[in-house]
Structure formats: C-alpha cells, structure tokens
Design a protein around this motif. Sequence first.
Motif, PDB file in Angstrom:
ATOM      1  N   THR A  36       0.854  -1.183   0.000  1.00 22.26           N
ATOM      2  CA  THR A  36       0.000   0.000   0.000  1.00 22.26           C
ATOM      3  C   THR A  36       0.893   1.237   0.000  1.00 22.26           C
ATOM      4  O   THR A  36       2.105   1.136   0.211  1.00 22.26           O
ATOM      5  N   GLU A 148      -5.997 -10.118  -1.755  1.00 19.15           N
ATOM      6  CA  GLU A 148      -5.914  -8.806  -1.119  1.00 19.15           C
ATOM      7  C   GLU A 148      -5.313  -8.899   0.276  1.00 19.15           C
ATOM      8  O   GLU A 148      -5.548  -9.864   0.994  1.00 19.15           O
ATOM      9  N   ARG A 154      -0.997  -4.421  -0.160  1.00 19.09           N
ATOM     10  CA  ARG A 154      -2.219  -4.172  -0.936  1.00 19.09           C
ATOM     11  C   ARG A 154      -2.747  -5.503  -1.467  1.00 19.09           C
ATOM     12  O   ARG A 154      -3.918  -5.812  -1.342  1.00 19.09           O
ATOM     13  N   TYR A 155      -1.852  -6.288  -2.115  1.00 18.76           N
ATOM     14  CA  TYR A 155      -2.234  -7.608  -2.588  1.00 18.76           C
ATOM     15  C   TYR A 155      -0.970  -8.397  -2.899  1.00 18.76           C
ATOM     16  O   TYR A 155       0.113  -7.851  -3.044  1.00 18.76           O
TER      17      TYR A 155
END
Length: 161
Positions: A36, A148, A154-155
């Motif tokens: 992220t 996710e 984030r993933y």
Amino acid sequence: MKKIRIIIPILVVVLSFMSFKSLTESSKYKCMIQMTNYTGEGAYIVISLINPEGNYEKTLYVKGDDDEWYNTVESWWDFYGKRRTDLDAITGATISGGERAINVIEIDNDKLDKGYKLRFETAVEDQDYYTSDVEFDLTSQNVKSKIEGKGFIRYIRMMPQ
C-alpha cells in the motif's frame, strides 16, 4: 561367478530400499507483493507455511535482512526465535510503501489441497504489526491468483513458475 552371485542380491536389497524412500517433489512460484502507499520505513515481511492445525511449519521467505528487527514480526518470532536454528528461508531487502517485489518461493507439492495455508506477516518500525496481513488456503487454485491484503500489503499475486 561367486562375485556376481554376491553382488546381485546386494544390489536387489539396495534398490528395494531406495524404492521405499519417498522423495518430496516441490514447485516454484513467483510471488509478487504489492505494498500500500504508506509512509515510513520498509516493511519486514515473513512468508510462512502454516499446517492444518494452524501452527507454523516452515519459513518460506523473509524480506528484511537485519536480524535485529526479526522480533518485531512477533508471532513468527515466537516460532522461529525459540528454535534458534538457521533460518530456513532466503532473506531479501525490505520493501516500502507503494513498492512491489517479486520473489520465488518453493512449496512441497504434497502440501497443496491438504489444509495448509500461506501466511504473510508484516511489521514496520514505529507502526503496526499484522499477524495475517495476507493468509489463504494453499490450494491449486489459490497459487494462481491475486489475494488482497489487510495491512501494509495491498495484494499478493501468485503464479506457478
């Protein structure tokens, strides 16, 4: 002739013994981790194999090469730190907010579709720690998918190599 009569039975015994030894085959997977857009230090990430009982079985990969900070990945450290054996994973540099990294992890084929899980734990200095930033069942389908994250990740995207 006597030598051949002796060698053949020994050879049969050796070959029979070898046939009972099971060789575990494994497969390699590319694992992309997309972070992220957080600010701060790079994240320590540990990828672990979790057995069907929910316990750590093996460390597959560690991102973060300064062992002084391994204890910030608390749950994994409880497993690894108590054993104090050589780390059974490759280590690499941390990755920061917004970055991505691609690593190759190796998983024994006999763990697929048997109730095992992969867990991605993350810790960032002076910020949060996520025991299960990403955790998913180790199935034939999931090792080909995007999953996710819940924290700094984030993933992740897995792909057979």
